[in-house]
Design a protein around this motif. Structure first.
Motif, PDB file in Angstrom:
ATOM      1  N   GLU A   7       0.825  -1.207   0.000  1.00  0.00           N
ATOM      2  CA  GLU A   7       0.000   0.000   0.000  1.00  0.00           C
ATOM      3  C   GLU A   7       0.861   1.259   0.000  1.00  0.00           C
ATOM      4  O   GLU A   7       0.551   2.230  -0.683  1.00  0.00           O
ATOM      5  CB  GLU A   7      -0.954  -0.003   1.185  1.00  0.00           C
ATOM      6  CG  GLU A   7      -2.051  -1.023   1.040  1.00  0.00           C
ATOM      7  CD  GLU A   7      -3.067  -0.968   2.160  1.00  0.00           C
ATOM      8  OE1 GLU A   7      -3.027  -0.031   2.979  1.00  0.00           O
ATOM      9  OE2 GLU A   7      -3.922  -1.870   2.198  1.00  0.00           O
ATOM     10  N   ALA A  11       0.834   4.150  -2.877  1.00  0.00           N
ATOM     11  CA  ALA A  11       0.549   5.528  -2.456  1.00  0.00           C
ATOM     12  C   ALA A  11       1.695   6.459  -2.842  1.00  0.00           C
ATOM     13  O   ALA A  11       1.467   7.557  -3.361  1.00  0.00           O
ATOM     14  CB  ALA A  11       0.312   5.580  -0.954  1.00  0.00           C
ATOM     15  N   TYR A  60      -3.685   9.699  -9.383  1.00  0.00           N
ATOM     16  CA  TYR A  60      -4.832   9.459  -8.501  1.00  0.00           C
ATOM     17  C   TYR A  60      -5.305   8.014  -8.656  1.00  0.00           C
ATOM     18  O   TYR A  60      -5.543   7.309  -7.676  1.00  0.00           O
ATOM     19  CB  TYR A  60      -5.945  10.450  -8.849  1.00  0.00           C
ATOM     20  CG  TYR A  60      -7.257  10.218  -8.164  1.00  0.00           C
ATOM     21  CD1 TYR A  60      -7.459  10.637  -6.847  1.00  0.00           C
ATOM     22  CD2 TYR A  60      -8.304   9.590  -8.820  1.00  0.00           C
ATOM     23  CE1 TYR A  60      -8.683  10.431  -6.218  1.00  0.00           C
ATOM     24  CE2 TYR A  60      -9.521   9.381  -8.200  1.00  0.00           C
ATOM     25  CZ  TYR A  60      -9.705   9.802  -6.901  1.00  0.00           C
ATOM     26  OH  TYR A  60     -10.914   9.593  -6.285  1.00  0.00           O
ATOM     27  N   HIS A  61      -5.422   7.559  -9.897  1.00  0.00           N
ATOM     28  CA  HIS A  61      -5.879   6.195 -10.165  1.00  0.00           C
ATOM     29  C   HIS A  61      -4.859   5.174  -9.668  1.00  0.00           C
ATOM     30  O   HIS A  61      -5.237   4.142  -9.085  1.00  0.00           O
ATOM     31  CB  HIS A  61      -6.144   6.001 -11.655  1.00  0.00           C
ATOM     32  CG  HIS A  61      -6.684   4.642 -11.975  1.00  0.00           C
ATOM     33  ND1 HIS A  61      -7.933   4.230 -11.579  1.00  0.00           N
ATOM     34  CD2 HIS A  61      -6.129   3.592 -12.617  1.00  0.00           C
ATOM     35  CE1 HIS A  61      -8.131   2.984 -11.982  1.00  0.00           C
ATOM     36  NE2 HIS A  61      -7.043   2.578 -12.608  1.00  0.00           N
ATOM     37  N   THR A  63      -2.759   5.504  -7.189  1.00  0.00           N
ATOM     38  CA  THR A  63      -2.841   5.460  -5.732  1.00  0.00           C
ATOM     39  C   THR A  63      -4.094   4.720  -5.277  1.00  0.00           C
ATOM     40  O   THR A  63      -4.036   3.829  -4.434  1.00  0.00           O
ATOM     41  CB  THR A  63      -2.841   6.883  -5.145  1.00  0.00           C
ATOM     42  OG1 THR A  63      -1.627   7.517  -5.520  1.00  0.00           O
ATOM     43  CG2 THR A  63      -2.960   6.878  -3.642  1.00  0.00           C
ATOM     44  N   GLN A  64      -5.218   5.074  -5.851  1.00  0.00           N
ATOM     45  CA  GLN A  64      -6.488   4.491  -5.429  1.00  0.00           C
ATOM     46  C   GLN A  64      -6.570   3.007  -5.776  1.00  0.00           C
ATOM     47  O   GLN A  64      -6.838   2.175  -4.915  1.00  0.00           O
ATOM     48  CB  GLN A  64      -7.634   5.255  -6.087  1.00  0.00           C
ATOM     49  CG  GLN A  64      -9.000   4.823  -5.634  1.00  0.00           C
ATOM     50  CD  GLN A  64     -10.087   5.610  -6.336  1.00  0.00           C
ATOM     51  OE1 GLN A  64      -9.997   5.860  -7.531  1.00  0.00           O
ATOM     52  NE2 GLN A  64     -11.103   5.993  -5.598  1.00  0.00           N
ATOM     53  N   THR A  67      -3.687   0.766  -4.136  1.00  0.00           N
ATOM     54  CA  THR A  67      -3.798   0.599  -2.685  1.00  0.00           C
ATOM     55  C   THR A  67      -4.973  -0.287  -2.296  1.00  0.00           C
ATOM     56  O   THR A  67      -4.855  -1.121  -1.404  1.00  0.00           O
ATOM     57  CB  THR A  67      -3.940   1.979  -2.007  1.00  0.00           C
ATOM     58  OG1 THR A  67      -2.793   2.763  -2.337  1.00  0.00           O
ATOM     59  CG2 THR A  67      -4.018   1.841  -0.499  1.00  0.00           C
ATOM     60  N   TYR A  68      -6.111  -0.149  -2.965  1.00  0.00           N
ATOM     61  CA  TYR A  68      -7.323  -0.820  -2.525  1.00  0.00           C
ATOM     62  C   TYR A  68      -7.681  -2.084  -3.296  1.00  0.00           C
ATOM     63  O   TYR A  68      -8.602  -2.777  -2.923  1.00  0.00           O
ATOM     64  CB  TYR A  68      -8.511   0.148  -2.573  1.00  0.00           C
ATOM     65  CG  TYR A  68      -8.325   1.293  -1.609  1.00  0.00           C
ATOM     66  CD1 TYR A  68      -8.300   1.061  -0.242  1.00  0.00           C
ATOM     67  CD2 TYR A  68      -8.145   2.582  -2.061  1.00  0.00           C
ATOM     68  CE1 TYR A  68      -8.113   2.100   0.653  1.00  0.00           C
ATOM     69  CE2 TYR A  68      -7.956   3.633  -1.177  1.00  0.00           C
ATOM     70  CZ  TYR A  68      -7.952   3.380   0.179  1.00  0.00           C
ATOM     71  OH  TYR A  68      -7.765   4.413   1.058  1.00  0.00           O
ATOM     72  N   ARG A  69      -6.967  -2.407  -4.335  1.00  0.00           N
ATOM     73  CA  ARG A  69      -7.335  -3.586  -5.123  1.00  0.00           C
ATOM     74  C   ARG A  69      -6.730  -4.848  -4.529  1.00  0.00           C
ATOM     75  O   ARG A  69      -5.771  -4.810  -3.775  1.00  0.00           O
ATOM     76  CB  ARG A  69      -6.883  -3.423  -6.567  1.00  0.00           C
ATOM     77  CG  ARG A  69      -5.395  -3.586  -6.738  1.00  0.00           C
ATOM     78  CD  ARG A  69      -4.951  -3.404  -8.178  1.00  0.00           C
ATOM     79  NE  ARG A  69      -3.507  -3.373  -8.232  1.00  0.00           N
ATOM     80  CZ  ARG A  69      -2.744  -4.448  -8.338  1.00  0.00           C
ATOM     81  NH1 ARG A  69      -3.292  -5.628  -8.436  1.00  0.00           N
ATOM     82  NH2 ARG A  69      -1.431  -4.348  -8.357  1.00  0.00           N
ATOM     83  N   HIS A 146     -14.146  12.672 -12.513  1.00  0.00           N
ATOM     84  CA  HIS A 146     -14.507  11.811 -11.389  1.00  0.00           C
ATOM     85  C   HIS A 146     -15.417  10.679 -11.846  1.00  0.00           C
ATOM     86  O   HIS A 146     -15.247   9.532 -11.431  1.00  0.00           O
ATOM     87  CB  HIS A 146     -15.184  12.635 -10.289  1.00  0.00           C
ATOM     88  CG  HIS A 146     -15.233  11.942  -8.976  1.00  0.00           C
ATOM     89  ND1 HIS A 146     -16.222  11.053  -8.656  1.00  0.00           N
ATOM     90  CD2 HIS A 146     -14.396  12.002  -7.914  1.00  0.00           C
ATOM     91  CE1 HIS A 146     -16.004  10.586  -7.440  1.00  0.00           C
ATOM     92  NE2 HIS A 146     -14.899  11.146  -6.967  1.00  0.00           N
ATOM     93  N   ASN A 150     -14.146   6.891 -11.435  1.00  0.00           N
ATOM     94  CA  ASN A 150     -14.809   6.132 -10.374  1.00  0.00           C
ATOM     95  C   ASN A 150     -16.153   5.539 -10.737  1.00  0.00           C
ATOM     96  O   ASN A 150     -16.715   4.767  -9.980  1.00  0.00           O
ATOM     97  CB  ASN A 150     -14.972   7.013  -9.135  1.00  0.00           C
ATOM     98  CG  ASN A 150     -13.646   7.494  -8.631  1.00  0.00           C
ATOM     99  OD1 ASN A 150     -12.735   6.713  -8.427  1.00  0.00           O
ATOM    100  ND2 ASN A 150     -13.522   8.792  -8.430  1.00  0.00           N
TER     101      ASN A 150
END
Length: 154
Positions: A7, A11, A60-61, A63-64, A67-69, A146, A150
């Motif tokens: 993560e 990030a 942004y993509h 990081t998002q 980190t969360y996948r 956005h 998203n």
């Protein structure tokens, strides 16, 4: 279980790309002149600011999504339906999702690029109409971007 190294890597990588994009967008929008061209050139500046925002969105993509996948999951959106219920249309739907997302992200990038350049022009020489237009264009660009990144408005 949280993997802090993984993560942290995503990030950090995403934030480096975000910083490069934000710096490029800001410098291109607000610099008094271009070193090579010298003149304002609204369209060229908007393109360069938009490229900066494209890097911003990519960071942004990164990081998002990074980190969360799930580590076995792709960074690209799948958009494919359940293969048991719709086996033949999965790839077409996934392609449509990627194309629509790309259109929204492109509109967002261009909207933010043009809006930020208009904002910089408003600061240099105050004009209420130009200030209003820059806000509408920037916010619209953010909304489109956005949605593209998203899949939701907010």
């Amino acid at each position: 279980m949280v993997n802090w190294r993984r993560e942290g890597f995503w990030a950090l990588l995403g934030n480096i790309v975000v910083g490069f994009g934000a710096g490029t967008a800001t410098l291109a929008a607000f610099a008094p002149s271009f070193p090579v061209l010298g003149e304002p050139h609204f369209v060229l500046r908007t393109i360069i600011v938009s490229i900066g925002f494209a890097f911003f969105f990519a960071g942004y993509h990164i990081t998002q999504a990074g980190t969360y996948r799930d580590p076995d999951e792709s960074l690209l959106p799948s958009g494919s339906p359940d293969s048991e219920t719709q086996p033949s249309s999965g790839s077409e739907r996934a392609t449509a999702v990627v194309v629509v997302s790309g259109v929204f992200v492109s509109l967002g990038v261009l909207g933010l690029g043009a809006g930020m350049r208009l904002f910089a022009m408003t600061i240099a020489s105050w004009d209420p109409a130009l200030g209003f237009l820059s806000g509408v264009v920037c916010i619209s660009g953010y909304i489109f971007g956005h949605i593209g990144l998203n899949g939701v408005l907010l």
